[in-house]
Structures are given as C-alpha cells and as structure tokens.
Write a protein that holds these residues in place. Structure first.
Motif, short mmCIF file in Angstrom:
data_model
loop_
_atom_site.label_atom_id
_atom_site.label_comp_id
_atom_site.label_asym_id
_atom_site.label_seq_id
_atom_site.Cartn_x
_atom_site.Cartn_y
_atom_site.Cartn_z
N ILE A 1 29.81 32.52 33.00
CA ILE A 1 30.84 32.83 32.02
C ILE A 1 30.28 33.74 30.93
O ILE A 1 31.04 34.38 30.22
N ALA B 1 38.85 24.76 34.80
CA ALA B 1 39.23 25.89 33.94
C ALA B 1 40.38 26.69 34.54
O ALA B 1 41.29 27.11 33.82
N PHE C 1 39.90 27.97 30.06
CA PHE C 1 38.64 28.68 29.87
C PHE C 1 38.23 28.64 28.39
O PHE C 1 37.06 28.73 28.06
#
Length: 118
Positions: free
Chosen positions: A21, A35, A41
């Motif tokens: 990420i 997510a 997220f």
C-alpha cells in the motif's frame, strides 16, 4: 457498498501474497479482501500512518476499532494492554461494530493482517 459477510474473514489463514500500500506497509490476502469488500482502504491508511509514528521498537501492534452510531475509535496497543495511540474517526459506514487487526514488523515492512493470518 457491497454486501459483506464477516464470516468470510475467518477463512483467511496465512497469506499467499503481499500487497503493497506504500513503501513500508503491506497487506495480506485477508486485509486486502477486507479493504476491497468493505471499501475501507482508509482504515489501512490510518493504521499505516500510526505505525510510522509508533516506530519499530515493538515489532507487534494490535489495532482495535470499535464502531458506534457512525463513529469509530481506533486504539493501537502492544498486545499487552499498553496503548501506543488512539484515533477518533468522526464518521464511518464500516459495517462491523468492532474489528481487531495485527501489524508485525518483518525487518523491512509493516505487515497488516487479520488475527487468523498471524
């Protein structure tokens, strides 16, 4: 938001792949699924930002989030009840009343995972 079945999270044990990420933070199969399915997220980003502040002296961080009336509180601790940080989330549509995630330092990255993946 998609229809989310929280029982699906228990099927994740270990991980087959890691998903970056950012430069220092990875998701497992289970946290990536969470997510994507819950469209959270933002939760992974919040965890990653606090992990940067907490540092790597403790290689393990337990993250608990409690949700009530569209608001949430995230608590970051060492797994022994010692709190590192706390964050208030003024609005969320997160579908669960609570969730616990783990983060472990592997020497290069923080890996954010479901407890069943630990």
């Amino acid at each position: 938001m998609k229809k989310f079945d929280p029982k699906q999270l228990s099927y994740f044990t270990g991980t087959g792949k890691y998903y970056r990420i950012n430069r220092r933070h990875l998701l497992t199969d289970g946290t990536k699924y969470l997510a994507e399915e819950v469209e959270c997220f933002w939760l992974m980003d919040a965890i990653a930002s606090h992990l940067c502040e907490i540092g790597t002296e403790d290689w393990f961080v337990l993250v608990r989030m409690a949700v009530a009336q569209g608001r949430a509180v995230m608590i970051y601790e060492d797994g022994n009840g010692n709190e590192h940080a706390r964050q208030e989330i003024p609005y969320t549509d997160f579908p669960l009343t609570s969730i616990t995630l783990y983060a472990c330092w592997d020497g290069k990255h923080w890996v954010i995972m479901l407890p069943s993946e630990y």
